[in-house]
Design a protein around this motif. Structure first.
Motif, PDB file in Angstrom:
ATOM      1  N   ARG A 274      90.603 100.767 -30.772  1.00 35.23           N
ATOM      2  CA  ARG A 274      90.347 102.620 -29.829  1.00 35.23           C
ATOM      3  C   ARG A 274      88.901 102.983 -29.745  1.00 35.23           C
ATOM      4  O   ARG A 274      88.333 102.057 -31.225  1.00 35.23           O
ATOM      5  CB  ARG A 274      91.082 104.449 -30.450  1.00 35.23           C
ATOM      6  CG  ARG A 274      92.408 103.876 -30.111  1.00 35.23           C
ATOM      7  CD  ARG A 274      92.355 104.897 -30.908  1.00 35.23           C
ATOM      8  NE  ARG A 274      94.002 106.023 -30.917  1.00 35.23           N
ATOM      9  CZ  ARG A 274      94.446 106.808 -31.259  1.00 35.23           C
ATOM     10  NH1 ARG A 274      93.898 107.484 -31.612  1.00 35.23           N
ATOM     11  NH2 ARG A 274      96.592 107.270 -30.686  1.00 35.23           N
ATOM     12  N   LYS A 275      88.397 102.858 -29.289  1.00 41.71           N
ATOM     13  CA  LYS A 275      86.819 103.341 -29.231  1.00 41.71           C
ATOM     14  C   LYS A 275      86.971 104.994 -29.627  1.00 41.71           C
ATOM     15  O   LYS A 275      87.274 105.274 -30.313  1.00 41.71           O
ATOM     16  CB  LYS A 275      86.400 103.403 -27.506  1.00 41.71           C
ATOM     17  CG  LYS A 275      85.969 101.880 -26.683  1.00 41.71           C
ATOM     18  CD  LYS A 275      85.239 101.531 -25.389  1.00 41.71           C
ATOM     19  CE  LYS A 275      85.658 102.468 -24.390  1.00 41.71           C
ATOM     20  NZ  LYS A 275      85.383 102.310 -23.452  1.00 41.71           N
ATOM     21  N   SER A 276      85.817 104.453 -30.174  1.00 39.23           N
ATOM     22  CA  SER A 276      84.640 106.118 -30.537  1.00 39.23           C
ATOM     23  C   SER A 276      83.761 106.064 -30.501  1.00 39.23           C
ATOM     24  O   SER A 276      82.620 105.682 -29.876  1.00 39.23           O
ATOM     25  CB  SER A 276      84.281 105.524 -32.269  1.00 39.23           C
ATOM     26  OG  SER A 276      84.760 107.086 -33.235  1.00 39.23           O
ATOM     27  N   PRO A 277      83.452 107.367 -29.657  1.00 35.39           N
ATOM     28  CA  PRO A 277      84.568 108.458 -29.109  1.00 35.39           C
ATOM     29  C   PRO A 277      85.606 107.582 -28.482  1.00 35.39           C
ATOM     30  O   PRO A 277      85.907 106.790 -27.757  1.00 35.39           O
ATOM     31  CB  PRO A 277      83.790 109.912 -28.548  1.00 35.39           C
ATOM     32  CG  PRO A 277      82.961 108.939 -28.073  1.00 35.39           C
ATOM     33  CD  PRO A 277      82.773 107.391 -28.663  1.00 35.39           C
ATOM     34  N   ARG A 278      87.003 108.195 -28.539  1.00 41.07           N
ATOM     35  CA  ARG A 278      87.838 108.238 -27.840  1.00 41.07           C
ATOM     36  C   ARG A 278      87.623 107.912 -26.244  1.00 41.07           C
ATOM     37  O   ARG A 278      88.242 108.987 -26.157  1.00 41.07           O
ATOM     38  CB  ARG A 278      89.721 108.268 -28.586  1.00 41.07           C
ATOM     39  CG  ARG A 278      90.175 108.234 -28.153  1.00 41.07           C
ATOM     40  CD  ARG A 278      91.879 108.880 -28.602  1.00 41.07           C
ATOM     41  NE  ARG A 278      93.271 108.499 -28.333  1.00 41.07           N
ATOM     42  CZ  ARG A 278      93.813 108.918 -27.965  1.00 41.07           C
ATOM     43  NH1 ARG A 278      94.344 110.149 -28.554  1.00 41.07           N
ATOM     44  NH2 ARG A 278      95.168 108.015 -27.230  1.00 41.07           N
ATOM     45  N   ASP A 279      87.292 107.590 -26.058  1.00 40.07           N
ATOM     46  CA  ASP A 279      87.419 107.337 -24.268  1.00 40.07           C
ATOM     47  C   ASP A 279      87.732 105.752 -23.496  1.00 40.07           C
ATOM     48  O   ASP A 279      87.907 105.534 -22.557  1.00 40.07           O
ATOM     49  CB  ASP A 279      85.827 107.776 -23.766  1.00 40.07           C
ATOM     50  CG  ASP A 279      84.680 106.702 -24.500  1.00 40.07           C
ATOM     51  OD1 ASP A 279      85.317 105.488 -24.921  1.00 40.07           O
ATOM     52  OD2 ASP A 279      84.032 106.800 -23.967  1.00 40.07           O
ATOM     53  N   GLY A 280      88.539 105.458 -24.659  1.00 38.05           N
ATOM     54  CA  GLY A 280      88.975 104.105 -24.557  1.00 38.05           C
ATOM     55  C   GLY A 280      89.749 103.387 -25.212  1.00 38.05           C
ATOM     56  O   GLY A 280      89.517 103.560 -26.966  1.00 38.05           O
ATOM     57  N   GLY A 281      89.253 101.707 -25.133  1.00 43.79           N
ATOM     58  CA  GLY A 281      89.479 100.974 -26.301  1.00 43.79           C
ATOM     59  C   GLY A 281      88.969  99.740 -25.760  1.00 43.79           C
ATOM     60  O   GLY A 281      88.203  99.109 -24.542  1.00 43.79           O
ATOM     61  N   VAL A 282      89.471  98.603 -27.090  1.00 48.32           N
ATOM     62  CA  VAL A 282      88.443  97.063 -26.478  1.00 48.32           C
ATOM     63  C   VAL A 282      89.947  96.055 -27.436  1.00 48.32           C
ATOM     64  O   VAL A 282      90.216  96.367 -28.213  1.00 48.32           O
ATOM     65  CB  VAL A 282      87.299  96.858 -27.463  1.00 48.32           C
ATOM     66  CG1 VAL A 282      86.724  95.185 -27.472  1.00 48.32           C
ATOM     67  CG2 VAL A 282      86.196  98.109 -26.760  1.00 48.32           C
ATOM     68  N   ILE A 283      89.871  95.055 -26.436  1.00 44.65           N
ATOM     69  CA  ILE A 283      91.054  94.379 -27.006  1.00 44.65           C
ATOM     70  C   ILE A 283      90.022  92.358 -27.050  1.00 44.65           C
ATOM     71  O   ILE A 283      89.468  92.839 -26.212  1.00 44.65           O
ATOM     72  CB  ILE A 283      92.079  94.256 -25.674  1.00 44.65           C
ATOM     73  CG1 ILE A 283      92.704  94.747 -26.032  1.00 44.65           C
ATOM     74  CG2 ILE A 283      92.838  93.128 -26.563  1.00 44.65           C
ATOM     75  CD1 ILE A 283      93.687  95.253 -24.773  1.00 44.65           C
ATOM     76  N   ILE A 284      90.685  91.515 -27.925  1.00 43.45           N
ATOM     77  CA  ILE A 284      89.263  90.914 -27.967  1.00 43.45           C
ATOM     78  C   ILE A 284      90.715  89.567 -26.975  1.00 43.45           C
ATOM     79  O   ILE A 284      91.874  89.832 -29.052  1.00 43.45           O
ATOM     80  CB  ILE A 284      89.098  90.266 -29.223  1.00 43.45           C
ATOM     81  CG1 ILE A 284      88.006  91.274 -29.206  1.00 43.45           C
ATOM     82  CG2 ILE A 284      88.262  88.969 -29.147  1.00 43.45           C
ATOM     83  CD1 ILE A 284      86.991  91.003 -29.156  1.00 43.45           C
TER      84      ILE A 284
END
Length: 98
Positions: free
Chosen positions: A40-50
């Motif tokens: 998750r991203k912080s703040p929780r407005d999405g995420g990241v995947i490698i």
């Protein structure tokens, strides 16, 4: 290598309703060796995947199958890059600059 950035397009309660399916989808991609890291991203407005894949079209197809996408609660921004330097555990993903 790819950075897949998710941005939520719906309220968190709608996102949370699909989290279990999204986690199952993540687990499938890890099992296939496509995903290397996610969170998750912080703040929780999405995420990241490698991720790693042969080409951008393959990654775009994988992203299109994310339950978050099919439920309409997120959008992806995909960035491709050449990993010419890595941590020791990731040597096999290194690319030569071309």
């Amino acid at each position: 290598m790819f950075v897949m950035e998710l941005t939520y397009t719906a309220p968190l309660d709608a996102v949370d309703a699909v989290v279990a399916d999204h986690v199952t989808w993540l687990d499938e991609q890890y099992a296939q060796g496509v995903f290397l890291a996610s969170g998750r991203k912080s703040p929780r407005d999405g995420g990241v995947i490698i991720a790693v894949a042969e080409d951008r079209a393959g990654i775009e197809a994988i992203a299109a199958g994310d339950p978050f996408v099919t439920a309409g609660v997120c959008e992806y921004r995909i960035t491709e890059f050449e990993a010419t330097k890595t941590a020791p555990g990731l040597e096999r993903y290194r690319e030569t600059a071309g």
